[in-house]
Scaffold this motif. Structure first.
Motif, mmCIF file in Angstrom:
data_model
loop_
_atom_site.group_PDB
_atom_site.id
_atom_site.type_symbol
_atom_site.label_atom_id
_atom_site.label_comp_id
_atom_site.label_asym_id
_atom_site.label_seq_id
_atom_site.Cartn_x
_atom_site.Cartn_y
_atom_site.Cartn_z
ATOM 1 N N ARG A 11 2.443 -4.206 3.293
ATOM 2 C CA ARG A 11 2.325 -2.837 3.806
ATOM 3 C C ARG A 11 1.828 -1.879 2.729
ATOM 4 N NH1 ARG A 11 7.296 -4.252 6.396
ATOM 5 N NH2 ARG A 11 8.471 -3.175 4.750
ATOM 6 N N LYS A 31 -1.817 0.147 2.806
ATOM 7 C CA LYS A 31 -1.832 1.604 2.730
ATOM 8 C C LYS A 31 -2.712 2.070 1.574
ATOM 9 C CE LYS A 31 1.227 5.622 2.434
ATOM 10 N NZ LYS A 31 2.643 6.085 2.340
ATOM 11 N N ARG A 32 -2.582 1.407 0.439
ATOM 12 C CA ARG A 32 -3.348 1.794 -0.752
ATOM 13 C C ARG A 32 -4.845 1.532 -0.561
ATOM 14 N NH1 ARG A 32 -0.853 -1.206 -3.781
ATOM 15 N NH2 ARG A 32 -2.293 -2.931 -4.074
#
Length: 362
Positions: free
Chosen positions: A329, A333-334
């Motif tokens: 996750r 996201k990054r």
């Protein structure tokens, strides 16, 4: 009982194959054992060549009720897979054919040449209700024999004609051949593709997935598909604890750089005959890591090699599984990768006119 080729001795190390043995399937009353002939000299064994049988399919769409899967129906143009991935969770399905989940799974294949015809009939049925169809959920639809049989292409042509949504999972570079079908379908919101990327280490990939395209070639596939407007999911599956898990972030970054817009992961699964086959592979190719790999898997499955419970089988449970999920996750996201893809369109579905149909007056 069917007669099968005697498997080579394990010491013979069949070249270019993932499995190291060929034990009989679990439904067979007898096993087969390769024995030396008693002569005091080694003999060159013949190459283990791929054999293809033809099957006349009576039905094609398979339905499931698994809460673990984002689809309820799938089609598989082939049985068995020449890619020969040592860990393939689909290997046990070959036992239903009276064949071994070992070497037979990757050398004794079944093609279904009437698949497109059967698919057309099933989609034309009055009772049929449209929903995305998955292709490649059991064996790869773009494995090498697709080049000569073109069964997957025929099915795509039918789906295109019906404006039917489809999700494809593959690691076969032959999918690029079908961009003439996939790109227009993608423009109508009817298709997405998942490319399995298990490692960036070309040497490990060659040993583990002996007849599948290299990691670099799979990234090139993502570039080609995304460049043609086909949405691509990079699938870091299976993730192997103690062997490839350290590559998770690098795999996601490489997939995103190549053009993937979504991502997913599944932990290594070892159902039925796959566990002993995988452990044979570990003993030969990664003996120093074998104990760690199996210990991690058993830690996630309550001490067992595999736990088939729904909601558990894909990712396991416990601290290690939770850590992988958090890493995934955070990396998505990054990097900017979505974990859920937009829904495919079902509202465009229509049954095209068939030869002999009476035309409407209005």
């Amino acid at each position: 009982m069917q007669t099968h080729p005697i498997p080579p001795l394990i010491s013979a190390r069949p070249v270019g194959r993932g499995a190291r043995s060929n034990d009989a399937g679990r439904f067979e009353p007898l096993d087969r054992v390769a024995e030396p002939d008693g002569w005091d000299r080694e003999e060159d064994l013949p190459p283990l060549r791929t054999q293809v049988s033809l099957e006349t399919a009576r039905s094609l769409i398979s339905y499931n009720r698994s809460p673990d899967l984002p689809f309820d129906r799938s089609i598989n143009p082939y049985r068995g897979c020449e890619h020969g991935c040592a860990y393939c969770f689909a290997r046990p399905s070959h036992a239903y054919l009276g064949l071994s989940p070992g070497l037979d799974f990757e050398t004794r294949l079944v093609a279904r040449p009437n698949a497109a015809e059967v698919l057309r009939a099933e989609l034309s049925a009055r009772r049929y209700k449209v929903a995305p169809i998955a292709i490649g959920t059991n064996t790869d639809p773009y494995q090498p024999l697709e080049k000569t049989h073109a069964i997957t292409r025929g099915c795509l042509q039918v789906l295109d004609a019906f404006n039917h949504p489809v999700a494809i999972v593959t690691r076969g570079a032959l999918i690029e051949r079908d961009l003439d079908i996939l790109a227009p379908m993608a423009a109508r919101g009817l298709v997405r593709v998942g490319i399995s990327l298990t490692t960036l280490d070309a040497g490990l990939a060659r040993r583990m997935e002996p007849r599948a395209p290299s990691p670099a070639r799979r990234l090139a596939m993502i570039r080609a598909l995304s460049g043609a407007g086909v949405p691509v999911r990079v699938m870091t599956s299976p993730l192997i604890p103690g062997l490839t898990d350290h590559e998770l972030e690098a795999l996601l970054a490489a997939g995103a750089e190549a053009g993937a817009d979504t991502a997913s992961w599944i932990m290594l699964r070892l159902p039925r005959e796959v566990s002993p086959l995988w452990q044979e592979w570990l003993a030969e190719h990664a003996p120093a890591r074998a104990a760690k790999v199996m210990a991690r898997l058993r830690e996630m499955h309550g001490g067992r090699d595999y736990d088939p419970r729904w909601g558990h089988r894909m990712r396991g449970e416990g601290e290690y599984a939770q850590m992988i999920a958090k890493r995934f996750r955070a990396a998505c996201k990054r990097i900017g990768l979505a974990q859920e893809a937009p829904a495919l369109r079902c509202d465009l579905f229509r049954v095209p006119p068939q030869p002999g149909d009476q035309l409407s007056l209005f």
